[in-house]
Each structure stands twice: as C-alpha cells, then as structure tokens.
Design a protein around this motif. Structure first.
Motif, mmCIF file in Angstrom:
data_model
loop_
_atom_site.group_PDB
_atom_site.id
_atom_site.type_symbol
_atom_site.label_atom_id
_atom_site.label_comp_id
_atom_site.label_asym_id
_atom_site.label_seq_id
_atom_site.Cartn_x
_atom_site.Cartn_y
_atom_site.Cartn_z
ATOM 1 N N ASN A 73 0.898 -1.246 -0.020
ATOM 2 C CA ASN A 73 0.165 -0.114 -0.065
ATOM 3 C C ASN A 73 0.847 1.287 -0.141
ATOM 4 N N ASP A 74 0.393 2.426 0.168
ATOM 5 C CA ASP A 74 0.926 3.599 -0.084
ATOM 6 C C ASP A 74 1.891 3.698 1.263
ATOM 7 N N ARG A 75 1.716 3.012 2.225
ATOM 8 C CA ARG A 75 2.547 3.086 3.441
ATOM 9 C C ARG A 75 3.622 2.224 3.349
ATOM 10 N N GLY A 76 3.826 1.373 2.371
ATOM 11 C CA GLY A 76 5.003 0.347 2.287
ATOM 12 C C GLY A 76 4.450 -1.116 2.837
ATOM 13 N N VAL A 77 3.422 -1.257 3.410
ATOM 14 C CA VAL A 77 2.943 -2.537 3.904
ATOM 15 C C VAL A 77 2.512 -3.415 2.731
ATOM 16 N N ALA A 78 3.195 -4.644 2.789
ATOM 17 C CA ALA A 78 2.589 -5.789 1.664
ATOM 18 C C ALA A 78 1.516 -6.195 2.093
ATOM 19 N N MET B 188 -2.091 7.932 -5.464
ATOM 20 C CA MET B 188 -1.077 6.944 -5.134
ATOM 21 C C MET B 188 -1.511 6.113 -4.367
ATOM 22 N N LEU B 189 -1.696 4.739 -4.924
ATOM 23 C CA LEU B 189 -2.436 3.769 -3.807
ATOM 24 C C LEU B 189 -1.440 2.831 -3.244
ATOM 25 N N GLY B 190 -0.315 2.662 -4.096
ATOM 26 C CA GLY B 190 0.714 1.682 -3.537
ATOM 27 C C GLY B 190 1.796 1.423 -4.613
ATOM 28 N N VAL B 191 2.620 0.268 -4.484
ATOM 29 C CA VAL B 191 3.771 -0.128 -5.257
ATOM 30 C C VAL B 191 3.604 -1.650 -5.813
ATOM 31 N N VAL B 192 3.727 -1.772 -7.112
ATOM 32 C CA VAL B 192 3.966 -3.125 -7.437
ATOM 33 C C VAL B 192 5.504 -3.567 -7.438
ATOM 34 N N VAL B 193 6.104 -4.465 -6.819
ATOM 35 C CA VAL B 193 7.519 -5.122 -6.723
ATOM 36 C C VAL B 193 7.600 -6.287 -7.416
ATOM 37 N N VAL B 194 8.626 -6.539 -8.124
ATOM 38 C CA VAL B 194 9.180 -7.793 -8.798
ATOM 39 C C VAL B 194 10.391 -7.998 -8.259
ATOM 40 N N LYS B 195 10.642 -9.316 -7.764
ATOM 41 C CA LYS B 195 12.046 -9.326 -7.108
ATOM 42 C C LYS B 195 12.519 -10.551 -8.150
ATOM 43 N N MET B 196 13.918 -10.217 -8.707
ATOM 44 C CA MET B 196 14.456 -11.252 -9.722
ATOM 45 C C MET B 196 15.734 -11.567 -8.893
ATOM 46 N N GLU B 197 16.002 -12.933 -8.792
ATOM 47 C CA GLU B 197 17.257 -13.524 -8.219
ATOM 48 C C GLU B 197 18.126 -14.368 -9.342
ATOM 49 N N PHE B 198 19.543 -14.080 -9.079
ATOM 50 C CA PHE B 198 20.539 -14.589 -10.094
ATOM 51 C C PHE B 198 21.127 -15.830 -9.778
ATOM 52 N N GLU B 199 20.436 -16.702 -9.037
ATOM 53 C CA GLU B 199 21.267 -18.040 -8.647
ATOM 54 C C GLU B 199 21.442 -19.053 -9.771
ATOM 55 N N GLN B 200 20.397 -18.950 -10.663
ATOM 56 C CA GLN B 200 20.727 -19.841 -12.043
ATOM 57 C C GLN B 200 21.945 -19.185 -12.839
ATOM 58 N N LEU B 201 22.028 -17.639 -13.152
ATOM 59 C CA LEU B 201 22.936 -17.060 -13.641
ATOM 60 C C LEU B 201 24.368 -17.440 -12.923
ATOM 61 N N GLU B 202 24.304 -17.474 -11.748
ATOM 62 C CA GLU B 202 25.637 -17.705 -10.827
ATOM 63 C C GLU B 202 26.097 -19.165 -11.245
ATOM 64 N N ASN B 203 25.014 -20.032 -10.990
ATOM 65 C CA ASN B 203 25.422 -21.538 -11.371
ATOM 66 C C ASN B 203 25.868 -21.455 -12.793
ATOM 67 N N ASP B 204 25.429 -21.134 -13.718
ATOM 68 C CA ASP B 204 25.922 -20.852 -15.047
ATOM 69 C C ASP B 204 27.255 -20.389 -15.038
ATOM 70 N N TRP B 205 27.710 -19.452 -14.424
ATOM 71 C CA TRP B 205 29.065 -18.708 -14.593
ATOM 72 C C TRP B 205 29.884 -19.766 -13.831
ATOM 73 N N ARG B 206 29.634 -20.403 -12.643
ATOM 74 C CA ARG B 206 30.162 -21.345 -11.855
ATOM 75 C C ARG B 206 30.922 -22.540 -12.567
ATOM 76 N N ASP B 207 30.168 -22.789 -13.583
ATOM 77 C CA ASP B 207 30.683 -23.832 -14.670
ATOM 78 C C ASP B 207 31.937 -23.778 -15.309
ATOM 79 N N SER B 208 32.056 -22.236 -15.478
ATOM 80 C CA SER B 208 33.206 -22.001 -16.244
ATOM 81 C C SER B 208 34.452 -22.203 -15.499
ATOM 82 N N GLY B 209 34.408 -22.069 -14.162
ATOM 83 C CA GLY B 209 35.734 -22.307 -13.302
ATOM 84 C C GLY B 209 36.352 -21.048 -13.250
ATOM 85 N N ARG B 210 35.940 -20.027 -13.747
ATOM 86 C CA ARG B 210 36.638 -18.618 -13.808
ATOM 87 C C ARG B 210 35.814 -17.646 -12.728
ATOM 88 N N PRO B 211 36.529 -16.819 -12.032
ATOM 89 C CA PRO B 211 35.991 -16.012 -11.269
ATOM 90 C C PRO B 211 35.360 -14.917 -11.950
#
Length: 622
Positions: free
Chosen positions: A128-133, A191-214
C-alpha cells in the motif's frame, strides 16, 4: 682424439702442429662462449615470445567470454522489467488496494502466484502507500511477504516519488539477495501503492560457476552483488569510505554483511598495459589473473571477469622454449660437426706434411683422396642446405593451404548448421507478429521464448564449431535417444508444415541412452529427415519410417523413405564434401554428420534404389 706425428724427423714442422693445436683450442673456447650466450638469448627471446602470445590468446578469449556473459545478463535483466509497469495498470491490483476486501486480496494473491511460474520471477508483491505488503505470490508460504513493512527500502521510496525504482538488496524476510524492480500504482491521480518484482540470479551464478573462472558484478557502491564465488558476495572493491559503509549498513540493503574488501591486489601489469591481479581464492589458494571489466547496459553495474594466467601461460612458455632450444641445439650440433671435420682435415694435412720423403707419393694420393672427399662433403652440405630451403618453402605452402582449407570448412559448416534454427526462428517470429496483432500476448510470449532458445542453440553450434577449430570435440555424455529424435522433428516442424506428418517414429517402450552431445546428434537426424522430406516433395503417399534396433554395442537407427532414390553418380560420392544433387545445396550435410558420428564412435551407411533410400545410423550405448 686427433693424432699427430711426433718423431724426430718431423721435428722441423712441430711448431706448425703446436700452433694448429692452439688455434683449435681457441676455436672451441669461442664456440663454447657463443653457445652459452646464444642459449641465454634464445631462452629470453622464447620466454618473451611465448608469454606475449599466450597473453594475447587469453585476452582475446576473455574478451569474447565477458561479452557473452554481459549479453546474457542484459537478456536476463530485460525480461522482468516490464512486469511491474503492466501490473501497476491491472484492475485486480487497483481493486485490492482500494477496497482491501478479503475476496479482492485473495484474487490478487492467486494471480501473483500464477504469474511467478510463467515469468520466472522470484516473487511478486504489492504494497500500500505506506509500504506494507497486502498481497504476494508467496502468500501461502511460511516466509510470506504479506504484512511486512518495506517503507524503508529505496525501491519503495523511489517508486512513490518518481514512479519507478530499482534496488539490489538482501531480502529482509527471505534473506536471499536479488534485484527489486518497482512501479507506482495510480488511480485518478491518487497514489495507491507499489508493485514490486524481485529477480534472483542463482541460475546465472550457477552457469558462471561451470566456467571455473571468477566473475562478479559490482554496483554503484562498489559492492559485489552477483558472483559465482558465494564467499565474495557483498564484499567491496577497495576500502569503502567509513561514512558510506555506515549508511549502507543502516539501510539494511545488504543485511549484516561486514563489507570487507575483496582478496585482490594489483600485480605487475603485462605489456600493452593489461591489468593483472593476485587473488586469494576460496580454500586458501592464490593465483594470478587478467582482470577484464565491462559496463552493463541500462544499469549502473560493472561486470568483472578474471582470466587465470596459469597453467596456460606456463605451458605456452615451456612449449616455445622447448621448440626454440631444439632448433638452437640442432644448429649448434651441426656447427660443431662442421668444425670438427674441418679441424680433422687440417690435422690430416699436417700429418701429410710431416711424412717422410719416401712416402710423398702416397701422401699426394692420400691428399687427393682427402680433397675429393672434402669436395664431396662440401657438395653434400650445399645440397643439404638447398634441400632444407626447399623443404621450408614446401612447409610454408602446406601451412597456408591447410589454414585456407580449415577456414573454408568452418565457414561452410557454420552456414549449413545454423540454417535450420534460423528458418525456425523466422517462422516463430512471423507467428508471434500474427499473435500480437490478434492480442494473443501469452502465445506471442511463448513464441518469443522459443526464439530465445533457438538463438541459444545457434550460439551453442557456433561454440561447437569454434571449439572444433581450436580445441577439438567436446567430451561425449549420455543422451536419451528419444529426446534427440523428437528435438530434430520439432526443429523441422515449421519449415515442413503439412509434410512433417510423413515422419513416423517407431520407438520401443524402453528408452535408450546413447553416447554423444544432444545438439550435435540432432544435427545428424535433422540432415537425414530434411533430405528425406525434400526427396518426397508433394507425394501423396510420402512416408519416412524411423525405427530403432538394439545391437551388442548400442543401437542402430534406421531412416527409410519411399522416395525415388539417390542417383548412382551421387551415391558413390555421397560422403565427399561439396557433392550434392540439390541446386542450392552445399554438399556438406552428410559429411558433417559422418564426422559427428565418428567423434562419438558411431557410423553411418546408406542403401538406395528406385523404391527409396535407407540410412543406418550406428550409435554407442551410454
């Protein structure tokens, strides 16, 4: 040892022999000094050349890889950015914020829960407009965001103030890092509130980890946000200003992370100003790397990529030094042999000069023999030198011809192998355009997703061909045969719409795993199916039968059509490059297929007559 006359009657010429010995000793001392100095110079030159060549190769490879990682990251970031904007205009969202009724909120919860599965977002929630989900896609989980206060988050404040916001932070409830993308919800200017989408990068990090290079991404605060080394997350590039570090900790953006500097220190730069670092890796090992950086478009992020210098640098230096020393030692041995033979001739002449008078005739004959032998030796040395020059010329011509041949094969192979994915991409793109015109957004999005998968397939094919040109074939692995055959049919379905039903695949109940790579094996059957369908053209009774037969070592896949057969003049050279009966064909499909099967221990054979063509593809079992 060269013997010299020492009898009393030869005493008149003994000073000459003594002087010759002194000159011989001096010549060998000079040769030894030149050999030592030459060996040192060769070692220095070989070390420098090998090091520079290896660094150039590593730098080129690293730039290619960081550009690919950056492109992949941009594609991953762009997908969810439109979702908050679309949801901010959704009627269910505004109704839930306005009425706060249980039914409206429940409907919104279920809608957000369904969207997460289709969009691959980590979580979607509305405040909502006070930040409470008030609603969240994880409303049924123990770690539900419903009821949590997010008014302290920068992405909430930015959305309320500016309409939209983005912030990378550690989740206060889930305790998982991710990128929060927000958009303000308005209704009649309120102003009624805010829509939030959270995106995580775990799959991307796993793909990078396969290369063996930091690899890691830093934001504007110089803090590591995404990395394939989990222990480096939320560390900093350099020491943060105490005030800035305190502000970050108070905002809880990264939870209680200590914000310690990364275990990196600058090392001596390489030629051309190439930056190198020494890094302490997880586990305590320390290594040297080339550090590459690139800015991530549409963000304030910087992608860092560390390319290890060892063992590639050491191997290249040792190989270059070994080759250089082999050539240098060969030349030194040849020089020593020539010197020794020349000195032997000189001492032979001295012995002839010290012979007694009654042996003068024999000495003259011996001298003539020695002169003749010397002339022959010199002629032989000259001929060897001429032959060596001719061999060098031929070797250079062969190297040039080989490079041109490899270049032609790679270019033709790339053009041929990506033809099918490109045709399928075009068909999916045209379908997506039609669906967009009909307002069928979900169907159009599905087609776009298929286009993304096919572009990844093209990238994989070009990587396979580049790996073939640089390093050879990849290691085989177990692949389900059913997936290979069905994948080949899917890629041909759009191009041969209306005719693809002619392919009838009869698989036994038991699935077989074969040895190979799925994409490369699909290429084999795409070539076979395409050739069969093109041969059948518009025949009403067109039929391509695919059957599987189990053998002692694996399986044999039979592909049989009822077409007109292959002409004898083409059948005899069917697996020879650039031989084809098609006007637009390259004559490379079956050649490449045969090479792919040979890489995995398989084989291909063909029988053809006026009743049709039958291919037998032998594959090793996994």
């Amino acid at each position: 040892m060269i013997k010299t006359a020492t009898t009393e009657e030869n005493g008149a010429v003994s000073p000459h022999v003594a002087g010759l010995k002194r000159r011989v000793r001096r010549a060998w001392l000079i040769f030894a000094a030149v050999f030592v100095v030459g060996a040192v110079l060769v070692a220095l030159a070989a070390n420098r050349y090998g090091r520079d060549a290896a660094v150039a190769d590593l730098l080129a490879q690293g730039r290619t890889e960081i550009n690919l990682k950056s492109a992949l990251l941009r594609s991953v970031l762009e997908r969810p950015r439109a979702l908050p904007l679309v949801l901010s205009q959704d009627r269910d969202v505004s109704d839930a914020l306005l009425t706060r009724s249980a039914s409206d909120v429940d409907r919104l919860n279920r809608k957000l829960e369904a969207l997460v599965t289709g969009t691959k977002a980590a979580v979607i929630y509305v405040t909502n407009d006070r930040g409470v989900a008030i609603a969240s896609s994880n409303w049924q989980e123990k770690t539900s965001f419903v009821g949590s206060d997010y008014s302290f988050r920068a992405y909430f404040r930015d959305a309320m103030a500016n309409g939209a916001g983005e912030q990378f932070a550690l989740g206060s409830v889930s305790n998982r890092p991710g990128l929060y993308i927000s958009n303000r919800v308005l209704s009649d200017g309120r102003m009624l509130g805010v829509v939030v989408v959270k995106m995580e990068f775990e799959q991307l990090e796993n793909d990078w980890r396969d290369s063996g290079r930091p690899a890691f991404i830093t934001g504007s605060e110089k803090v590591v946000l995404v990395t394939n080394l989990p222990s480096w997350r939320f560390m900093t590039v350099g020491q943060l200003d105490p005030g800035a570090a305190s502000a970050i900790r108070e905002s809880l953006q990264f939870g209680g992370a200590p914000l310690q500097p990364l275990p990196l220190r600058q090392a001596a730069p390489l030629p051309d100003g190439i930056t190198t670092v020494r890094a302490v890796l997880p586990g305590g090992g320390e290594a040297s790397f080339i550090e590459l950086q690139t800015e991530v478009a549409t963000t304030s992020w910087v992608l860092h990529y560390l390319v290890p210098l060892q063992p590639a640098l050491g191997d290249a230096v040792w190989q270059t030094m070994f080759l250089a020393f082999a050539v240098f030692l060969g030349l030194s041995v040849l020089t020593a042999i020539v010197m020794w033979r020349r000195q032997a001739n000189l001492f032979g002449q001295a012995r002839a000069a010290l012979a007694r008078a009654e042996l003068e005739r024999r000495v003259r004959e011996r001298t003539r023999d020695l002169s003749r032998a010397r002339d022959l030796l010199q002629a032989e040395v000259s001929e060897h030198r001429n032959t060596e020059q001719r061999l060098k010329g031929v070797q250079q011509e062969l190297v040039a011809a080989n490079r041109l041949a490899i270049l032609g094969q790679v270019a033709a192979g790339v053009a041929h192998e990506i033809n099918q994915p490109l045709a399928t991409i075009r068909a999916y793109a045209e379908n997506a355009q039609t669906f967009l015109e009909r307002q069928k957004i979900d169907t159009a999005r599905e087609n776009v997703g298929l286009i993304v998968d096919l572009t990844q397939r093209i990238a994989t094919i070009t990587d396979e061909l580049r790996a073939f040109a640089r390093k050879g074939r990849g290691a085989p692995e177990p692949v389900p045969l059913r997936n290979v055959l069905e994948g080949a049919v899917v890629l041909l379905k759009t191009r041969f719409a209306g005719r693809i039903e002619a392919i009838v695949i009869d698989l036994p109940a038991e699935d077989f795993n074969v040895l190979g790579n799925r994409i490369r094996l699909e290429q084999v059957f795409i070539n076979l199916f395409q050739n069969a369908l093109e041969a059948l053209q518009d025949r009403a009774d067109a039929r391509v039968e695919v059957t599987v037969e189990k053998t002692m070592t694996g399986v044999t896949v039979h592909v049989a059509d009822n077409g007109p057969g292959i002409p004898p003049e083409i059948r005899d050279v069917l697996f020879t490059p650039f031989n084809t009966s098609k006007e637009q064909g390259l004559g490379l499909g079956l050649v490449i297929s045969k090479e792919i099967l040979a890489d995995y221990g398989g084989a291909i054979s063909v029988e053809s007559d006026e009743t049709g063509t039958r291919f037998a593809v032998g594959l090793k079992g996994a």
